[in-house]
Design an enzyme around this catalytic site. Structure first.
Site, PDB file in Angstrom:
ATOM      1  N   HIS A 111       0.815  -1.218   0.000  1.00 44.61           N
ATOM      2  CA  HIS A 111       0.000   0.000   0.000  1.00 44.61           C
ATOM      3  C   HIS A 111       0.847   1.265   0.000  1.00 44.61           C
ATOM      4  CE1 HIS A 111      -3.371   2.579   1.793  1.00 44.61           C
ATOM      5  NE2 HIS A 111      -3.851   2.098   0.657  1.00 44.61           N
ATOM      6  N   LYS A 151       3.349   4.434  -1.197  1.00 48.63           N
ATOM      7  CA  LYS A 151       3.479   5.380  -2.303  1.00 48.63           C
ATOM      8  C   LYS A 151       4.798   6.121  -2.114  1.00 48.63           C
ATOM      9  CE  LYS A 151      -1.179   5.019  -1.445  1.00 48.63           C
ATOM     10  NZ  LYS A 151      -1.774   4.443  -0.240  1.00 48.63           N
ATOM     11  N   ASP A 159      18.120   9.667  -5.941  1.00 48.53           N
ATOM     12  CA  ASP A 159      19.543   9.885  -5.676  1.00 48.53           C
ATOM     13  C   ASP A 159      19.922   9.626  -4.221  1.00 48.53           C
ATOM     14  OD1 ASP A 159      20.052  10.502  -8.302  1.00 48.53           O
ATOM     15  OD2 ASP A 159      19.877  12.668  -8.027  1.00 48.53           O
ATOM     16  N   HIS A 218      -8.797  11.815   1.375  1.00 46.29           N
ATOM     17  CA  HIS A 218      -7.917  10.648   1.321  1.00 46.29           C
ATOM     18  C   HIS A 218      -6.671  10.825   2.182  1.00 46.29           C
ATOM     19  CE1 HIS A 218      -5.358   7.539  -0.841  1.00 46.29           C
ATOM     20  NE2 HIS A 218      -6.477   6.876  -0.629  1.00 46.29           N
ATOM     21  N   LYS A 258      -4.180  10.933   5.386  1.00 44.59           N
ATOM     22  CA  LYS A 258      -4.011  10.038   6.550  1.00 44.59           C
ATOM     23  C   LYS A 258      -2.969  10.673   7.466  1.00 44.59           C
ATOM     24  CE  LYS A 258      -4.322   7.195   2.615  1.00 44.59           C
ATOM     25  NZ  LYS A 258      -5.214   6.115   2.757  1.00 44.59           N
ATOM     26  N   ASP A 274      -0.522  17.023  20.484  1.00 40.69           N
ATOM     27  CA  ASP A 274       0.054  18.013  21.410  1.00 40.69           C
ATOM     28  C   ASP A 274       0.781  19.153  20.705  1.00 40.69           C
ATOM     29  OD1 ASP A 274      -0.961  16.455  23.408  1.00 40.69           O
ATOM     30  OD2 ASP A 274       0.950  15.596  24.029  1.00 40.69           O
TER      31      ASP A 274
END
Length: 509
Positions: A200, A202, A207, A427, A429, A434
């Site tokens: 899952h 991405k 470099d 979408h 996440k 704090d």
């Protein structure tokens, strides 16, 4: 009657097997036993196909030298406690980093394309979803161009999320010298054992000194310019510095268990000459290159979405790339790996929730947690911590939204403030704690991210990073509506029954 008795006895044996295998996870066992009662024998087949232990096993990505990593004394006690508690779960411990927060697809792709164009030695990419649409083709063409310029490129796609990526594009990439692999492809023998375990992530590492990670895949929908999808809100990261080595380590581990692409013939396409004489254009703005299908659709939608994306952060889209800001922070990289007993992502979330002392802000598109996470949130409220949860008003797929609603009631009663994002697709996440700790990545608050998927998330320690994400969170609340307990009580009996039924499937969601 005999066959009915035989079926009953067989199903009883199957349910006993489930109970024994899941003895340490009673909630999951109860869900599967219920499914087995509703769907005799078939339910056990579903259980085996989705809960079969992953066959590719390896050690957890951790360093033996991370035990002494500590934050400077200027950080709060909660930050120091969380950093110390997470040290055994991290890839290589605590590292300094400079990070740029990217809050939409256009901004992300413009920075990514610019970095790919400037790559000198290596580019490593892994994506759950990599589409062959306008954005995907532009990045693919650019990768081919950089490979022909001598840059070593490794391309890793998930076998399920990117299953529609065409073979002819893979052949083009391989003919240009790009190394291509698929993570648990949907073919024998993977489809018989590991099909439910997905990559899952991405991630892009360039470099060895610059990296991208977060929630944005490669596809037109992430730009917010795709008419049948509409506005899309997400969060991605650009990181610069030694912390990118951790994402490189994660990529290498995933690359080593992936399957090399198979080509029946080594085709030399007639269009290869066209690839070399039509180089990728310079840094034109992404919104000028993404054209929704059909001229009538273009005239109707392009102005609208360009305006929305441009005013999202109070700036014009044409100035996005020139106003980049890199914030200094400390970061810990965490990898979720279903091939090991420790549920790293779940445990990290639990630690953050239980050690917060003032505020917790959570944004997630999918909220189907287990009982321990729910208890951690409710316990935080009991300690006097303000907890705000931002979720989409319309969830896709709908069954996940139905299951999510069954958790909202007890959280509202405990004092959690829940908001439903109403502007479009949410979408992102992330979690902010704090005003000093921020978690951003690809993992959701659900069983799949906790137990079944290979995931990556970053935990930052920086008041500046937390402040920037909190400001975005506050802007998102203006595009949201608060959820009240009365809203849930007004739902019809049939809707509540469907929601409870969806919750039974939480181990699969």
């Amino acid at each position: 009657m005999v066959w009915i008795l035989g079926l009953y006895l067989l199903n009883t044996v199957f349910m006993l097997i489930i109970a024994v295998r899941e003895v340490r996870r009673p909630a999951k066992a109860l869900n599967w036993l219920t499914i087995g009662l509703i769907l005799p024998v078939i339910g056990f087949g579903l259980y085996l196909s989705t809960s079969n232990p992953v066959r590719i096993r390896r050690e957890r990505l951790t360093s033996p030298h991370n035990e002494s990593d500590t934050l400077p004394v200027s950080f709060s006690r909660s930050a120091s406690v969380i950093a110390h508690a997470l040290r055994h779960l991290t890839v290589h411990g605590l590292r300094p980093v400079r990070v740029q927060i990217l809050t939409n697809g256009i901004e992300t792709y413009e920075n990514l394309i610019k970095s790919i164009q400037n790559a000198q030695r290596t580019i490593d990419l892994e994506y759950y979803i990599y589409r062959d649409d306008q954005i995907g083709r532009r990045i693919t063409d650019l990768l081919i161009e950089r490979a022909k310029a001598g840059v070593r490129i490794r391309f890793l796609r998930d076998g399920w999320g990117s299953r529609k990526f065409p073979q002819h594009q893979i052949i083009r990439m391989m003919n240009a010298g790009i190394e291509c692999r698929t993570f648990f492809p949907m073919r024998f023998p993977w489809v018989l054992s590991n099909w439910n375990y997905r990559n899952h992530c991405k991630n892009v590492v360039i470099d060895g000194k610059e990296a991208f990670t977060g929630g944005i895949n490669v596809g037109d929908e992430y730009t917010g310019l795709k008419p049948n999808v509409g506005f899309w809100h997400d969060t991605h990261l650009r990181m610069v510095g030694e912390a990118t080595v951790d994402l490189q380590t994660v990529f290498d581990a995933h690359w080593n268990i992936a399957s090399p692409e198979r080509m029946k013939t080594r085709i030399r396409w007639n269009t290869k000459a066209e690839d070399t004489k039509k180089p990728i254009q310079g840094p034109r703005h992404i919104s000028q290159n993404i054209v929704p299908p059909g001229r009538d659709v273009l005239s109707k939608w392009s102005a609208k979405w360009s305006t929305e994306l441009g005013t999202m952060d109070g700036t014009d889209v044409s100035t996005v790339t020139s106003t980049e800001t890199l914030q200094k922070a400390y970061v810990q990289t965490l990898e979720g790996n279903p091939g090991i007993p420790t549920q790293v992502i779940r445990q990290a979330y639990f630690i953050c929730l239980t050690q917060a002392t003032q505020t917790i802000d959570i944004t997630t598109p999918y909220f189907v947690p287990d009982a321990d996470i729910i208890m951690a949130i409710k316990t935080a409220i009991a300690r006097g911590v303000r907890v705000r949860l931002l979720v989409p008003r319309h969830v896709s797929p709908k069954i996940v939204g139905s299951a999510s609603r069954t958790y909202y009631g007890e959280l509202l009663e405990a004092g959690v403030q829940i908001y439903l994002y109403n502007k479009g697709m949410l979408h992102a996440k992330l979690m902010i704690i704090d005003g000093e700790i921020a978690e951003v990545g690809a993992a959701n608050y659900d069983m799949r991210s906790f137990r079944l998927d290979y995931e990556v998330c970053e935990v930052f320690y920086s008041a500046d990073v937390a402040r920037e994400l909190t400001e975005q969170f506050e802007r998102d609340l203006t595009d949201s509506v608060p959820l009240h307990i009365e809203d849930l009580r007004q739902r019809s009996l049939s809707q509540r029954i469907l929601d409870q039924g969806a919750r039974l499937l939480s181990p699969l969601l």
